[in-house]
Scaffold this motif. Structure first.
Motif, PDB file in Angstrom:
ATOM      1  N   GLN A  54       0.912  -1.162   0.009  1.00 34.25           N
ATOM      2  CA  GLN A  54      -0.055   0.003  -0.038  1.00 34.25           C
ATOM      3  C   GLN A  54       0.876   1.220  -0.114  1.00 34.25           C
ATOM      4  O   GLN A  54       2.068   1.221   0.717  1.00 34.25           O
ATOM      5  CB  GLN A  54      -0.964   0.062   1.169  1.00 34.25           C
ATOM      6  N   ARG A  55       0.296   2.374  -0.763  1.00 39.29           N
ATOM      7  CA  ARG A  55       1.051   3.538  -0.760  1.00 39.29           C
ATOM      8  C   ARG A  55       0.170   4.753  -0.559  1.00 39.29           C
ATOM      9  O   ARG A  55      -0.922   4.601  -0.478  1.00 39.29           O
ATOM     10  CB  ARG A  55       1.478   3.745  -2.205  1.00 39.29           C
ATOM     11  N   SER A  56       0.776   5.714   0.382  1.00 37.13           N
ATOM     12  CA  SER A  56       0.178   6.936   0.638  1.00 37.13           C
ATOM     13  C   SER A  56       0.952   8.223   0.681  1.00 37.13           C
ATOM     14  O   SER A  56       2.261   7.983   1.024  1.00 37.13           O
ATOM     15  CB  SER A  56      -0.639   6.821   1.819  1.00 37.13           C
ATOM     16  N   ARG A  61      -2.837   7.788   6.743  1.00 33.98           N
ATOM     17  CA  ARG A  61      -4.234   7.694   6.388  1.00 33.98           C
ATOM     18  C   ARG A  61      -3.861   7.676   4.743  1.00 33.98           C
ATOM     19  O   ARG A  61      -2.724   7.790   4.238  1.00 33.98           O
ATOM     20  CB  ARG A  61      -4.745   8.941   6.581  1.00 33.98           C
ATOM     21  N   ASN A  62      -5.147   7.443   4.091  1.00 34.35           N
ATOM     22  CA  ASN A  62      -5.168   7.411   2.577  1.00 34.35           C
ATOM     23  C   ASN A  62      -4.285   6.267   1.886  1.00 34.35           C
ATOM     24  O   ASN A  62      -3.868   6.814   0.852  1.00 34.35           O
ATOM     25  CB  ASN A  62      -4.996   8.927   2.105  1.00 34.35           C
ATOM     26  N   PHE A  63      -4.226   5.246   2.726  1.00 32.14           N
ATOM     27  CA  PHE A  63      -3.369   4.552   1.891  1.00 32.14           C
ATOM     28  C   PHE A  63      -4.131   3.606   0.853  1.00 32.14           C
ATOM     29  O   PHE A  63      -5.491   3.570   1.025  1.00 32.14           O
ATOM     30  CB  PHE A  63      -2.669   3.193   2.896  1.00 32.14           C
ATOM     31  N   LYS A  64      -3.510   3.162  -0.340  1.00 34.43           N
ATOM     32  CA  LYS A  64      -4.321   2.690  -1.339  1.00 34.43           C
ATOM     33  C   LYS A  64      -3.335   1.248  -1.656  1.00 34.43           C
ATOM     34  O   LYS A  64      -2.039   1.598  -1.898  1.00 34.43           O
ATOM     35  CB  LYS A  64      -4.731   3.528  -2.553  1.00 34.43           C
ATOM     36  N   THR A  65      -3.910   0.098  -2.153  1.00 36.75           N
ATOM     37  CA  THR A  65      -3.336  -1.046  -2.631  1.00 36.75           C
ATOM     38  C   THR A  65      -2.676  -0.977  -3.802  1.00 36.75           C
ATOM     39  O   THR A  65      -3.634  -0.537  -4.802  1.00 36.75           O
ATOM     40  CB  THR A  65      -4.271  -2.232  -2.250  1.00 36.75           C
ATOM     41  N   ILE A  66      -1.486  -1.057  -4.015  1.00 36.07           N
ATOM     42  CA  ILE A  66      -0.960  -0.672  -5.551  1.00 36.07           C
ATOM     43  C   ILE A  66      -0.578  -2.130  -6.076  1.00 36.07           C
ATOM     44  O   ILE A  66      -0.299  -2.067  -7.323  1.00 36.07           O
ATOM     45  CB  ILE A  66       0.335   0.276  -5.524  1.00 36.07           C
TER      46      ILE A  66
END
Length: 288
Positions: A54-56, A61-66
């Motif tokens: 995950q990256r943010s 907060r606001n982590f999204k799986t890449i």
């Protein structure tokens, strides 16, 4: 004394050991040349079902799986993020064990690698279809990367078929696999490659004649049913007959979902004037 301690700390900060793969839940993030952030780790878990990177732009907060790792059981693994929107992003790893327990690692930013590619693990990039077996040593991997045609003959295994390929043909063979197919090449040794055939994901597109409406009932829509003879047969997934509609006279007919006894997928065959017009399937939801 303070200056000496600071100097020692600076030397430690650029030591090659710093970029060795950490053991989960710890992991390593290294900023490489070419705008690559390399996330790598060693997996100590025997029973693991999922690893997600995950990256943010924020540390909490606001982590999204890449990326969801295709094979989370690989002991040493890594991923090169080449699409980070900013140079100082935060990364963390989402881990799911077979028991159902899950957790997130602490987040961290990339550390600049001043040592070049030393100690860099084999990377699993999202567009890479040349992979290294986990059983290969770092020395063997280095040989393959630096000179992929170092051996006189290669052994190629595709399913149960073995083929011997001379080195002067190997580059053409490799390029043919990568550019003309979607298969994956797996090095199991410096001169043995296993071809893993690409298995496409099945994409379901509903029939325009026989489909499930919003309440789970089956709709049969045949605009010219008044002038042509239609019939429909329904089957279980194992092709066991369920029931037939020997003649569809209405242009729009609703078949109640209770006729299918249970939920799940059912095949159907639509006949027009006695000839098969379409063989497709419908899904009956589990709500009755």
């Amino acid at each position: 004394m303070i200056r000496i301690v600071a100097a020692i700390a600076l030397l430690m900060s650029v030591s090659p050991d710093l970029f060795a793969q950490d053991t989960l839940p710890r992991f390593t993030v290294v900023a490489k040349a070419g705008n690559r952030n390399v996330i790598s780790w060693t997996n100590p878990y025997r029973s693991i079902s999922q690893i997600g990177i995950q990256r943010s732009p924020d540390s909490t907060r606001n982590f999204k799986t890449i990326l969801t790792v295709p094979d989370p059981s690989v002991k040493q693994n890594g991923f090169a993020d080449t699409k980070a929107p900013a140079p100082k992003m935060f990364y963390r790893i989402f881990i799911v064990l077979d028991s159902g327990k899950y957790f997130f690692t602490n987040s961290k930013r990339p550390i600049f690698d001043s040592t070049g590619t030393a100690g860099e693990p084999p990377l699993m990039e999202d567009n890479q279809r040349v992979k290294m077996s986990d059983s290969l040593s770092n020395r063997q991997i280095r040989i393959i990367k630096e000179n992929p045609v170092a051996e006189k003959m290669y052994v190629i295994k595709r399913r149960e078929i073995y083929t011997n390929v001379p080195e002067n043909y190997f580059r053409k063979f490799r390029d043919s696999i990568l550019y003309n197919t979607k298969d994956t090449m797996m090095y199991v040794s410096v001169d043995t490659i296993v071809i893993k055939p690409f298995v496409p994901k099945e994409i379901y597109r509903a029939s325009k004649y026989v489909f499930t409406e919003k309440f789970g009932n089956v709709m049969i829509v045949l605009p010219d049913a008044a002038t042509k003879k239609y019939s429909v047969s329904f089957f279980e997934e194992n092709n066991k007959p369920v029931f037939d509609i020997k003649e569809v006279r209405a242009t729009s007919l609703t078949v109640d979902k209770s006729n299918f006894v249970h939920s799940g997928w059912f095949w159907f065959e639509l006949y027009e004037e006695g000839k098969l017009k379409e063989r497709h399937k419908v899904f009956i939801p589990k709500d009755f």
